[in-house]
Design a protein around this motif. Structure first.
Motif, PDB file in Angstrom:
ATOM      1  N   ASP A  53      13.827  -9.920  27.933  1.00 40.83           N
ATOM      2  CA  ASP A  53      12.787 -10.049  28.720  1.00 40.83           C
ATOM      3  C   ASP A  53      11.773 -10.744  27.887  1.00 40.83           C
ATOM      4  O   ASP A  53      10.921 -11.719  28.296  1.00 40.83           O
ATOM      5  CB  ASP A  53      12.254  -8.879  29.497  1.00 40.83           C
ATOM      6  CG  ASP A  53      13.151  -8.486  30.494  1.00 40.83           C
ATOM      7  OD1 ASP A  53      14.011  -9.113  30.942  1.00 40.83           O
ATOM      8  OD2 ASP A  53      13.465  -6.973  30.590  1.00 40.83           O
ATOM      9  N   THR A  54      11.655 -10.060  26.643  1.00 38.87           N
ATOM     10  CA  THR A  54      10.442 -10.696  25.632  1.00 38.87           C
ATOM     11  C   THR A  54      10.791 -12.040  25.236  1.00 38.87           C
ATOM     12  O   THR A  54       9.951 -12.854  25.376  1.00 38.87           O
ATOM     13  CB  THR A  54      10.368  -9.664  24.880  1.00 38.87           C
ATOM     14  OG1 THR A  54       9.850  -8.418  25.116  1.00 38.87           O
ATOM     15  CG2 THR A  54       9.337 -10.407  23.685  1.00 38.87           C
ATOM     16  N   VAL A  55      12.043 -12.378  24.923  1.00 42.60           N
ATOM     17  CA  VAL A  55      12.668 -13.503  24.552  1.00 42.60           C
ATOM     18  C   VAL A  55      12.259 -14.654  25.485  1.00 42.60           C
ATOM     19  O   VAL A  55      11.718 -15.658  25.481  1.00 42.60           O
ATOM     20  CB  VAL A  55      13.949 -13.443  23.987  1.00 42.60           C
ATOM     21  CG1 VAL A  55      14.554 -14.765  23.723  1.00 42.60           C
ATOM     22  CG2 VAL A  55      14.055 -12.465  22.934  1.00 42.60           C
ATOM     23  N   ALA A  56      12.634 -14.221  26.986  1.00 44.95           N
ATOM     24  CA  ALA A  56      12.485 -15.144  27.925  1.00 44.95           C
ATOM     25  C   ALA A  56      11.023 -15.549  28.395  1.00 44.95           C
ATOM     26  O   ALA A  56      10.463 -16.599  28.627  1.00 44.95           O
ATOM     27  CB  ALA A  56      13.093 -14.576  29.296  1.00 44.95           C
ATOM     28  N   THR A  57      10.216 -14.531  27.977  1.00 47.76           N
ATOM     29  CA  THR A  57       8.647 -14.779  28.189  1.00 47.76           C
ATOM     30  C   THR A  57       8.036 -15.596  27.081  1.00 47.76           C
ATOM     31  O   THR A  57       7.316 -16.477  27.294  1.00 47.76           O
ATOM     32  CB  THR A  57       7.752 -13.379  28.160  1.00 47.76           C
ATOM     33  OG1 THR A  57       8.455 -12.492  29.288  1.00 47.76           O
ATOM     34  CG2 THR A  57       6.557 -13.656  28.546  1.00 47.76           C
ATOM     35  N   LEU A  58       8.641 -15.577  25.781  1.00 46.67           N
ATOM     36  CA  LEU A  58       7.907 -16.219  24.761  1.00 46.67           C
ATOM     37  C   LEU A  58       8.760 -17.417  24.323  1.00 46.67           C
ATOM     38  O   LEU A  58       8.201 -18.187  23.267  1.00 46.67           O
ATOM     39  CB  LEU A  58       8.098 -15.448  23.483  1.00 46.67           C
ATOM     40  CG  LEU A  58       7.338 -14.155  23.394  1.00 46.67           C
ATOM     41  CD1 LEU A  58       7.535 -13.022  22.304  1.00 46.67           C
ATOM     42  CD2 LEU A  58       5.817 -14.384  23.809  1.00 46.67           C
ATOM     43  N   THR A  59       9.555 -17.957  25.032  1.00 41.41           N
ATOM     44  CA  THR A  59      10.327 -19.180  24.860  1.00 41.41           C
ATOM     45  C   THR A  59      10.288 -20.040  26.282  1.00 41.41           C
ATOM     46  O   THR A  59      10.055 -19.486  27.208  1.00 41.41           O
ATOM     47  CB  THR A  59      11.768 -19.054  24.484  1.00 41.41           C
ATOM     48  OG1 THR A  59      12.393 -18.351  25.573  1.00 41.41           O
ATOM     49  CG2 THR A  59      11.830 -18.080  23.184  1.00 41.41           C
ATOM     50  N   SER A  91       2.234 -16.455  23.135  1.00 41.16           N
ATOM     51  CA  SER A  91       2.534 -17.182  24.235  1.00 41.16           C
ATOM     52  C   SER A  91       3.760 -18.156  23.612  1.00 41.16           C
ATOM     53  O   SER A  91       3.801 -18.263  22.554  1.00 41.16           O
ATOM     54  CB  SER A  91       1.556 -17.885  24.804  1.00 41.16           C
ATOM     55  OG  SER A  91       0.993 -19.001  23.752  1.00 41.16           O
ATOM     56  N   PRO A  92       4.329 -18.740  24.469  1.00 41.77           N
ATOM     57  CA  PRO A  92       5.540 -19.864  24.016  1.00 41.77           C
ATOM     58  C   PRO A  92       4.581 -20.880  22.972  1.00 41.77           C
ATOM     59  O   PRO A  92       5.568 -21.352  21.781  1.00 41.77           O
ATOM     60  CB  PRO A  92       5.949 -20.300  25.239  1.00 41.77           C
ATOM     61  CG  PRO A  92       5.923 -19.381  26.435  1.00 41.77           C
ATOM     62  CD  PRO A  92       4.681 -18.654  26.104  1.00 41.77           C
ATOM     63  N   ALA A  93       3.555 -21.305  23.518  1.00 43.40           N
ATOM     64  CA  ALA A  93       2.978 -22.408  22.695  1.00 43.40           C
ATOM     65  C   ALA A  93       2.502 -21.842  21.408  1.00 43.40           C
ATOM     66  O   ALA A  93       2.714 -22.414  20.208  1.00 43.40           O
ATOM     67  CB  ALA A  93       1.638 -23.016  23.365  1.00 43.40           C
ATOM     68  N   THR A  94       1.728 -20.460  21.286  1.00 47.52           N
ATOM     69  CA  THR A  94       1.309 -20.023  19.981  1.00 47.52           C
ATOM     70  C   THR A  94       2.466 -19.598  19.000  1.00 47.52           C
ATOM     71  O   THR A  94       2.524 -19.817  17.749  1.00 47.52           O
ATOM     72  CB  THR A  94       0.457 -18.919  20.179  1.00 47.52           C
ATOM     73  OG1 THR A  94       1.151 -18.031  20.927  1.00 47.52           O
ATOM     74  CG2 THR A  94      -0.869 -19.333  20.965  1.00 47.52           C
ATOM     75  N   LEU A  95       3.581 -19.129  19.672  1.00 42.97           N
ATOM     76  CA  LEU A  95       4.670 -18.651  18.808  1.00 42.97           C
ATOM     77  C   LEU A  95       5.425 -20.112  18.248  1.00 42.97           C
ATOM     78  O   LEU A  95       5.674 -20.057  16.932  1.00 42.97           O
ATOM     79  CB  LEU A  95       5.711 -17.858  19.700  1.00 42.97           C
ATOM     80  CG  LEU A  95       6.700 -17.429  18.769  1.00 42.97           C
ATOM     81  CD1 LEU A  95       6.434 -16.519  17.670  1.00 42.97           C
ATOM     82  CD2 LEU A  95       7.683 -16.617  19.848  1.00 42.97           C
TER      83      LEU A  95
END
Length: 212
Positions: free
Chosen positions: A45-51, A188-192
């Protein structure tokens, strides 16, 4: 195509965040074969949220266990018997596979993640923190993996810069130093994605690159 196994020197060091960043950068599928602990959500779930990965790129776990414990014990408490044969690699490529905790965490009472990694025979990236204690933990992890013939692609650090620790581990462990992911506020996806792009060179994740 780039396919990697991600392991850590300990639990809670940022391995899942690094896995998310790498999977996103490579446009890879993500798989965590055994999830231990569900109260705060699964690592998938974390990976889905961050990508920005499509839902079908987040592959379902082989086992989902309730308690945030080593898989061998979490399975026992849930009345589940983990069959290592069910941990055969899925066919999707490219692929980022995340282990749980450290390399010698037991999957069953007779099998560690390092044993599974040796079976998979995929290049492994060790994720390590940068602070006090990391030299010992990192070198022990590297030694344990090499003892089982696990191919090592390199080491990635997570945390504040500590040049001596990072350089010492790379030199003494004879392992490729891939880079360091800083602690990213307001993940967030963008910051990561931006932090990963600033800290790593995608050429170092080319499967044709030499292994440690």
């Amino acid at each position: 195509m780039s396919t990697f196994v991600i392991t850590g020197t300990d639990t809670g060091i940022g391995k899942t965040v690094f896995s998310a960043a790498l999977a996103g950068a490579l446009g890879a599928h993500y798989w965590k074969p055994v999830q231990s602990g569900l109260e705060d959500g699964a690592d998938a779930d974390t990976v889905a949220t961050l990508t920005g990965l499509a839902p079908e790129a987040i592959l379902p776990e082989a086992y989902r266990l309730t308690q945030p414990l080593s898989p061998h014990r979490a399975a026992e408490l849930d009345g589940v018997v983990i069959d290592p044969a069910r941990l055969a690699l899925p066919p999707q490529r490219p692929l980022v596979v995340e282990g749980a905790g450290g390399a010698l965490v037991p999957v069953t009472r007779g099998t560690t993640y390092a044993d599974i990694f040796a079976w998979w025979n995929l290049p492994v990236i060790v994720v390590a923190r940068t602070g006090l204690g990391t030299i010992n933990h990192s070198l022990l992890t590297i030694e344990a993996l090499r003892a089982r013939g696990v191919p090592l692609h390199g080491i990635a650090f997570v945390g504040d810069a500590n040049e001596d620790n990072e350089a010492t581990i790379s030199a003494m462990g004879r392992i490729r130093r891939l880079g360091r992911l800083p602690i990213v506020p307001d993940l967030s996806p963008a910051t990561l994605a931006a932090a990963f792009a600033d800290s790593f060179d995608l050429k170092d994740f080319d499967m044709n690159a030499s292994r440690a």
